[in-house]
Design an enzyme around this catalytic site. Structure first.
Site, PDB file in Angstrom:
ATOM      1  N   CYS A 256      -0.731  12.126  -2.724  1.00  9.40           N
ATOM      2  CA  CYS A 256      -1.130  11.119  -1.799  1.00  9.40           C
ATOM      3  C   CYS A 256      -2.773  11.936  -1.160  1.00  9.40           C
ATOM      4  CB  CYS A 256      -0.405  10.600  -0.810  1.00  9.40           C
ATOM      5  SG  CYS A 256       1.037   9.892  -1.111  1.00  9.40           S
TER       6      CYS A 256
ATOM      7  N   HIS B  21      -4.966   8.629   5.352  1.00  4.63           N
ATOM      8  CA  HIS B  21      -3.822   8.293   4.554  1.00  4.63           C
ATOM      9  C   HIS B  21      -3.041   7.184   5.031  1.00  4.63           C
ATOM     10  CE1 HIS B  21      -0.807   8.153   1.357  1.00  4.63           C
ATOM     11  NE2 HIS B  21      -0.108   8.768   2.020  1.00  4.63           N
TER      12      HIS B  21
ATOM     13  N   ASN C 213       1.823   2.215   1.180  1.00  5.12           N
ATOM     14  CA  ASN C 213       1.444   3.473   0.714  1.00  5.12           C
ATOM     15  C   ASN C 213       1.149   3.338  -0.704  1.00  5.12           C
ATOM     16  OD1 ASN C 213       1.090   5.941   0.037  1.00  5.12           O
ATOM     17  ND2 ASN C 213       2.931   6.846   1.077  1.00  5.12           N
TER      18      ASN C 213
END
Length: 365
Positions: free
Chosen positions: A113, A251, A281
């Site tokens: 990520c 994020h 996500n």
């Protein structure tokens, strides 16, 4: 020695059309919209019917048009992903071919990520070395391919998508100004897909099934600590206060983590751009997708100071300060798009859902 900068001159995104809502999830696992929304901030996520490289290519085409350049002018392509179509060859080579960017070097990068921040730092330094004029960096993930759909703690979180930016060499101070990247390797096992790679038994007939380790509380603790320390570091290095930051692009993993990051950094939550409710996500794609949407909504102004922060499996973490240039509108627009899926999200996932349930029942016997 003269210092070049790497300005963000183009941006683009690609979101698969199929939406998996919280209500859809409640039809096959024990959950509800209220349970998911209150804990994560997520309302829906996208399910891809194409490979990661296809989403990456569409996002890159939009970014190239936005920058007003041609594929022939691209010198470098970096695809940040932990869910590539193939390990050999890398998918950046497929994106290069599909774009027609025959002059570009191309490679993949896996920092999960945090990938976009790692790629931004890498491409910026390569441009500053003087050998590259235009680079495309792409965060692209088909992360739902890994998901065990019998597990509520994982199934509600992830989605698919891609986001890309073009970096162009300039003499004006813009682009990445400072970054702090790192890795909390002591926690690498709390977010992992173990035994997927050469650690697998080459001839095990069960290799189609693998675990997804996800220790939520530990991830939360380490994520906030890593991102918060990185954000504090870059702000301190630049002698910036919270007032100097115009917008935060974090994020998009969990709304509570975003809230904790802002609190830790002393930055008002209203400065954070949040779109997790629409996409969940998407791993390395969350930051560039959020950047694209912040620009579309007029949240990024000419000359803005942008704080980006992320964490991911590894456990990688990082924060960056980007100085925006003068242009916030595309020079031109591309009509690139994915083909329409033949099924809705539940249809696309039907086989995976049934296999996950069967595997869970087998393990419980």
């Amino acid at each position: 020695m003269f210092m070049y900068f790497a300005e963000i001159t183009g941006w683009g995104k690609c979101l698969p059309q199929a939406k998996l809502t919280n209500e859809d999830l409640s039809t096959f696992i024990d959950t509800s919209d209220e349970w998911i929304s209150s804990r994560t901030g997520i309302k829906e996520r996208r399910i891809s019917h194409v490979n990661t490289s296809d989403m990456a290519t569409v996002a890159a085409k939009h970014a190239i048009s936005c920058a007003g350049i041609t594929a022939d002018e691209v010198d470098l392509i970096i695809v940040m992903t932990c869910s590539p179509d193939s390990l050999i060859p890398n998918i950046a080579s497929k994106v290069q071919r599909d774009l027609g960017a025959k002059n570009a070097a191309a490679f993949d990068m896996n920092a999960a990520c945090t990938g976009f921040l790692y790629g931004l730092e890498t491409a910026t330094r390569m441009i500053q070395a003087g050998c590259y004029r235009h680079a495309i960096i792409i965060g692209a993930e088909r992360i739902t391919w890994y998901v065990d759909w019998s597990r509520r703690d994982i199934a509600v979180l992830f989605g698919d998508g891609a986001g890309a930016v073009v970096l162009s060499k300039t003499e004006q101070e813009s682009g990445l100004i400072h970054a702090r990247l790192g890795c909390d390797s002591e926690g690498r096992d709390v977010l992992s897909v173990p035994d997927f790679g050469t650690s697998m038994d080459r001839y095990d007939p069960d290799n189609g099934y693998f675990d997804f380790h996800f220790v939520g509380r530990e991830i939360f603790r380490r994520a906030v600590r890593g991102m918060g320390a990185a954000a504090t570091n870059v702000l301190s290095h630049l002698s910036f206060t919270a007032d100097d930051i115009d917008i935060v692009i974090p994020h998009q993993a969990n709304k509570r983590i975003i809230e904790a990051l802002c609190e830790h950094s002393g930055i008002p939550l209203e400065k954070a751009f949040v779109n997790i409710e629409k996409y969940g996500n998407t791993s390395a794609a969350t930051v560039p997708i959020a950047l694209c949407e912040a620009l579309e909504q007029g949240k990024v102004k000419p000359g803005a100071n942008i704080l980006m922060a992320a964490f991911g499996a590894g456990l990688t973490w990082g924060a960056s300060v980007v100085k925006w240039g003068n242009r916030v509108q595309p020079i031109s627009e591309s009509d690139a798009a994915l083909p329409e899926p033949e099924q809705n999200a539940l249809g696309l996932l039907d086989k995976a859902i049934r296999a996950s349930k069967a595997r869970a029942e087998q393990q419980n016997q």
